[in-house]
Motif scaffolding. Structure first.
Motif, PDB file in Angstrom:
ATOM      1  N   LEU A   1       0.813  -1.223   0.000  1.00 56.81           N
ATOM      2  CA  LEU A   1       0.000   0.000   0.000  1.00 56.81           C
ATOM      3  C   LEU A   1       0.842   1.266   0.000  1.00 56.81           C
ATOM      4  CD1 LEU A   1      -2.722  -1.120   2.538  1.00 56.81           C
ATOM      5  CD2 LEU A   1      -2.937  -0.943   0.066  1.00 56.81           C
ATOM      6  N   SER A   2       2.166   1.138  -0.039  1.00 57.14           N
ATOM      7  CA  SER A   2       3.006   2.332   0.039  1.00 57.14           C
ATOM      8  C   SER A   2       3.977   2.458  -1.129  1.00 57.14           C
ATOM      9  CB  SER A   2       3.784   2.327   1.359  1.00 57.14           C
ATOM     10  OG  SER A   2       4.645   1.209   1.426  1.00 57.14           O
ATOM     11  N   ARG A   3       3.687   1.834  -2.237  1.00 57.21           N
ATOM     12  CA  ARG A   3       4.572   1.946  -3.393  1.00 57.21           C
ATOM     13  C   ARG A   3       4.231   3.182  -4.227  1.00 57.21           C
ATOM     14  NH1 ARG A   3       2.956  -3.140  -7.109  1.00 57.21           N
ATOM     15  NH2 ARG A   3       4.295  -4.081  -5.583  1.00 57.21           N
ATOM     16  N   CYS A   4       5.177   3.625  -5.043  1.00 52.77           N
ATOM     17  CA  CYS A   4       4.952   4.723  -5.983  1.00 52.77           C
ATOM     18  C   CYS A   4       4.349   4.169  -7.270  1.00 52.77           C
ATOM     19  CB  CYS A   4       6.263   5.427  -6.316  1.00 52.77           C
ATOM     20  SG  CYS A   4       6.958   6.350  -4.950  1.00 52.77           S
ATOM     21  N   LEU A   5       3.486   4.958  -7.896  1.00 53.92           N
ATOM     22  CA  LEU A   5       2.864   4.580  -9.158  1.00 53.92           C
ATOM     23  C   LEU A   5       3.248   5.644 -10.182  1.00 53.92           C
ATOM     24  CD1 LEU A   5      -0.711   3.788  -7.758  1.00 53.92           C
ATOM     25  CD2 LEU A   5       1.235   2.228  -7.979  1.00 53.92           C
ATOM     26  N   ARG A   6       3.837   5.221 -11.302  1.00 56.76           N
ATOM     27  CA  ARG A   6       4.338   6.172 -12.295  1.00 56.76           C
ATOM     28  C   ARG A   6       3.551   6.090 -13.593  1.00 56.76           C
ATOM     29  NH1 ARG A   6       8.549   7.848  -9.568  1.00 56.76           N
ATOM     30  NH2 ARG A   6       9.856   6.412  -8.418  1.00 56.76           N
ATOM     31  N   GLY A   7       3.146   7.263 -14.073  1.00 57.67           N
ATOM     32  CA  GLY A   7       2.472   7.375 -15.354  1.00 57.67           C
ATOM     33  C   GLY A   7       3.308   8.193 -16.306  1.00 57.67           C
TER      34      GLY A   7
ATOM     35  N   GLN B   1      -6.907  21.492 -13.558  1.00 56.40           N
ATOM     36  CA  GLN B   1      -8.184  20.894 -13.929  1.00 56.40           C
ATOM     37  C   GLN B   1      -8.358  20.917 -15.449  1.00 56.40           C
ATOM     38  OE1 GLN B   1     -11.042  20.076 -11.706  1.00 56.40           O
ATOM     39  NE2 GLN B   1      -9.516  20.056 -10.095  1.00 56.40           N
ATOM     40  N   GLY B   2      -8.985  19.875 -15.976  1.00 55.49           N
ATOM     41  CA  GLY B   2      -9.325  19.828 -17.390  1.00 55.49           C
ATOM     42  C   GLY B   2      -8.175  19.515 -18.325  1.00 55.49           C
ATOM     43  N   LEU B   3      -7.036  19.094 -17.778  1.00 55.10           N
ATOM     44  CA  LEU B   3      -5.859  18.813 -18.603  1.00 55.10           C
ATOM     45  C   LEU B   3      -5.500  17.331 -18.642  1.00 55.10           C
ATOM     46  CD1 LEU B   3      -3.713  21.859 -17.412  1.00 55.10           C
ATOM     47  CD2 LEU B   3      -5.043  21.651 -19.533  1.00 55.10           C
ATOM     48  N   GLY B   4      -6.335  16.490 -18.038  1.00 57.28           N
ATOM     49  CA  GLY B   4      -6.117  15.049 -18.074  1.00 57.28           C
ATOM     50  C   GLY B   4      -5.252  14.482 -16.966  1.00 57.28           C
ATOM     51  N   TYR B   5      -4.779  15.325 -16.056  1.00 55.43           N
ATOM     52  CA  TYR B   5      -3.905  14.820 -14.995  1.00 55.43           C
ATOM     53  C   TYR B   5      -4.652  13.901 -14.026  1.00 55.43           C
ATOM     54  CZ  TYR B   5      -0.528  18.173 -16.707  1.00 55.43           C
ATOM     55  OH  TYR B   5       0.338  18.873 -17.506  1.00 55.43           O
ATOM     56  N   MET B   6      -5.866  14.262 -13.652  1.00 54.41           N
ATOM     57  CA  MET B   6      -6.607  13.404 -12.738  1.00 54.41           C
ATOM     58  C   MET B   6      -7.039  12.118 -13.427  1.00 54.41           C
ATOM     59  SD  MET B   6      -7.505  12.724  -9.716  1.00 54.41           S
ATOM     60  CE  MET B   6      -7.305  14.228  -8.773  1.00 54.41           C
ATOM     61  N   THR B   7      -7.389  12.190 -14.684  1.00 49.31           N
ATOM     62  CA  THR B   7      -7.731  10.974 -15.416  1.00 49.31           C
ATOM     63  C   THR B   7      -6.546  10.015 -15.418  1.00 49.31           C
ATOM     64  OG1 THR B   7      -9.320  12.160 -16.803  1.00 49.31           O
ATOM     65  CG2 THR B   7      -8.485  10.066 -17.661  1.00 49.31           C
ATOM     66  N   GLU B   8      -5.355  10.543 -15.651  1.00 53.31           N
ATOM     67  CA  GLU B   8      -4.157   9.696 -15.627  1.00 53.31           C
ATOM     68  C   GLU B   8      -3.918   9.134 -14.226  1.00 53.31           C
ATOM     69  OE1 GLU B   8       0.670   9.912 -16.319  1.00 53.31           O
ATOM     70  OE2 GLU B   8      -0.585  11.420 -17.304  1.00 53.31           O
ATOM     71  N   ALA B   9      -4.053   9.974 -13.208  1.00 53.85           N
ATOM     72  CA  ALA B   9      -3.839   9.516 -11.831  1.00 53.85           C
ATOM     73  C   ALA B   9      -4.841   8.429 -11.449  1.00 53.85           C
ATOM     74  CB  ALA B   9      -3.938  10.696 -10.861  1.00 53.85           C
ATOM     75  N   LEU B  10      -6.109   8.621 -11.807  1.00 54.50           N
ATOM     76  CA  LEU B  10      -7.115   7.613 -11.475  1.00 54.50           C
ATOM     77  C   LEU B  10      -6.920   6.339 -12.298  1.00 54.50           C
ATOM     78  CD1 LEU B  10     -10.404   9.584 -10.776  1.00 54.50           C
ATOM     79  CD2 LEU B  10      -8.619   8.812  -9.208  1.00 54.50           C
ATOM     80  N   SER B  11      -6.441   6.454 -13.511  1.00 60.79           N
ATOM     81  CA  SER B  11      -6.124   5.253 -14.292  1.00 60.79           C
ATOM     82  C   SER B  11      -5.041   4.431 -13.590  1.00 60.79           C
ATOM     83  CB  SER B  11      -5.665   5.619 -15.701  1.00 60.79           C
ATOM     84  OG  SER B  11      -6.721   6.207 -16.432  1.00 60.79           O
ATOM     85  N   LEU B  12      -4.040   5.114 -13.037  1.00 60.88           N
ATOM     86  CA  LEU B  12      -2.990   4.424 -12.288  1.00 60.88           C
ATOM     87  C   LEU B  12      -3.557   3.745 -11.043  1.00 60.88           C
ATOM     88  CD1 LEU B  12      -0.162   7.128 -12.464  1.00 60.88           C
ATOM     89  CD2 LEU B  12      -0.133   4.873 -13.571  1.00 60.88           C
ATOM     90  N   ILE B  13      -4.426   4.440 -10.327  1.00 61.05           N
ATOM     91  CA  ILE B  13      -4.965   3.889  -9.078  1.00 61.05           C
ATOM     92  C   ILE B  13      -5.927   2.742  -9.364  1.00 61.05           C
ATOM     93  CG2 ILE B  13      -7.000   5.296  -8.548  1.00 61.05           C
ATOM     94  CD1 ILE B  13      -4.240   4.783  -6.073  1.00 61.05           C
ATOM     95  N   ILE B  14      -6.668   2.818 -10.468  1.00 60.16           N
ATOM     96  CA  ILE B  14      -7.565   1.713 -10.849  1.00 60.16           C
ATOM     97  C   ILE B  14      -6.741   0.468 -11.165  1.00 60.16           C
ATOM     98  CG2 ILE B  14      -9.145   0.903 -12.646  1.00 60.16           C
ATOM     99  CD1 ILE B  14     -10.188   3.879 -12.750  1.00 60.16           C
ATOM    100  N   ASP B  15      -5.682   0.623 -11.959  1.00 65.94           N
ATOM    101  CA  ASP B  15      -4.808  -0.506 -12.283  1.00 65.94           C
ATOM    102  C   ASP B  15      -4.208  -1.094 -11.003  1.00 65.94           C
ATOM    103  OD1 ASP B  15      -3.190  -2.121 -14.288  1.00 65.94           O
ATOM    104  OD2 ASP B  15      -1.594  -1.120 -13.159  1.00 65.94           O
TER     105      ASP B  15
ATOM    106  N   ILE C   1      -0.330  13.411  -5.799  1.00 65.42           N
ATOM    107  CA  ILE C   1      -0.074  13.432  -7.239  1.00 65.42           C
ATOM    108  C   ILE C   1       1.027  14.455  -7.499  1.00 65.42           C
ATOM    109  CG2 ILE C   1      -1.061  13.847  -9.524  1.00 65.42           C
ATOM    110  CD1 ILE C   1      -3.848  13.346  -8.192  1.00 65.42           C
ATOM    111  N   HIS C   2       2.112  13.992  -8.119  1.00 65.19           N
ATOM    112  CA  HIS C   2       3.255  14.852  -8.439  1.00 65.19           C
ATOM    113  C   HIS C   2       3.368  14.998  -9.951  1.00 65.19           C
ATOM    114  CE1 HIS C   2       5.271  14.659  -4.398  1.00 65.19           C
ATOM    115  NE2 HIS C   2       4.446  13.633  -4.297  1.00 65.19           N
ATOM    116  N   LYS C   3       3.590  16.223 -10.377  1.00 65.54           N
ATOM    117  CA  LYS C   3       3.923  16.513 -11.774  1.00 65.54           C
ATOM    118  C   LYS C   3       5.202  17.328 -11.751  1.00 65.54           C
ATOM    119  CE  LYS C   3       2.513  19.061 -15.882  1.00 65.54           C
ATOM    120  NZ  LYS C   3       3.827  18.810 -16.396  1.00 65.54           N
ATOM    121  N   ASP C   4       6.248  16.808 -12.383  1.00 57.31           N
ATOM    122  CA  ASP C   4       7.540  17.504 -12.396  1.00 57.31           C
ATOM    123  C   ASP C   4       7.975  17.896 -10.984  1.00 57.31           C
ATOM    124  OD1 ASP C   4       7.489  17.307 -15.199  1.00 57.31           O
ATOM    125  OD2 ASP C   4       6.427  19.218 -15.378  1.00 57.31           O
ATOM    126  N   CYS C   5       7.892  16.966 -10.058  1.00 59.47           N
ATOM    127  CA  CYS C   5       8.323  17.138  -8.661  1.00 59.47           C
ATOM    128  C   CYS C   5       7.474  18.146  -7.882  1.00 59.47           C
ATOM    129  CB  CYS C   5       9.796  17.529  -8.579  1.00 59.47           C
ATOM    130  SG  CYS C   5      10.883  16.293  -9.306  1.00 59.47           S
TER     131      CYS C   5
END
Length: 184
Positions: free
Chosen positions: A6-12, A111-125, A77-81
């Protein structure tokens, strides 16, 4: 389920989900303060001390306890650190249920740039393929079209409407309910 899972990093491609740690405090408090007016429309009431280091440390301790008990997974959620939001798997149930509730927030500027969609795709996987959950639940305010549309794009199905379901900024609010089942 072990806390290490439950404590690993997920990279997109554009974002990385990392479990929060104490060194995240300054960035976390800065982005939360910057977005206070925006986020309080969608979140439970903020305690008076919610942006203090002491509050953040208590929050991390609670999250660590839940993570080690196997009932929560928490990520920033991190984007460019830079921290731009957060996503959580709350109330993880294993055994016969094998489900969790999804929570998330994002800096208004992203908002509206796809970052949350990408983050939720990672969390769903992660939820379905690592944790082996069978279902994710999500709820949002009826007027939150951006969140509703994103959940639908990600394959969630609307399953109902709950009156006075969740307390938002101190008031009990109705929510639309969504679910996503692991098809595998």
């Amino acid at each position: 389920m072990q806390g290490a899972v439950l404590s690993r990093c997920l990279r997109g491609a554009r974002v990385t989900l990392k479990p929060p740690c104490l060194k995240d405090y300054t960035q976390w408090s800065d982005v939360r303060l910057k977005n206070k007016d925006f986020l309080t429309r969608y979140e439970p009431a903020w305690p008076k001390d919610c942006l203090t280091l002491e509050f953040f440390a208590r929050r991390l301790a609670r999250q660590d306890k839940n993570r080690h008990a196997g009932v929560g997974a928490y990520f920033l959620i991190h984007k460019d650190c830079q921290i731009i939001g957060g996503v959580n798997l709350n109330n993880i149930q294993m055994g016969a249920a094998r489900h969790a509730s999804l929570g998330y927030w994002l800096d208004e500027d992203y908002q509206g740039l796809g970052y949350m969609t990408e983050a939720l795709s990672l969390i769903i996987d992660y939820a379905f393929n690592v944790l082996k959950l069978r279902r994710l639940n999500a709820a949002c305010l009826p007027e939150n079209d951006r969140s509703i549309n994103m959940l639908l794009r990600l394959g969630f199905e609307e399953e109902g409407y709950a009156q006075k379901y969740f307390q938002i900024n101190g008031c009990w609010q109705d929510h639309r309910l969504f679910g996503l089942c692991n098809k595998q």
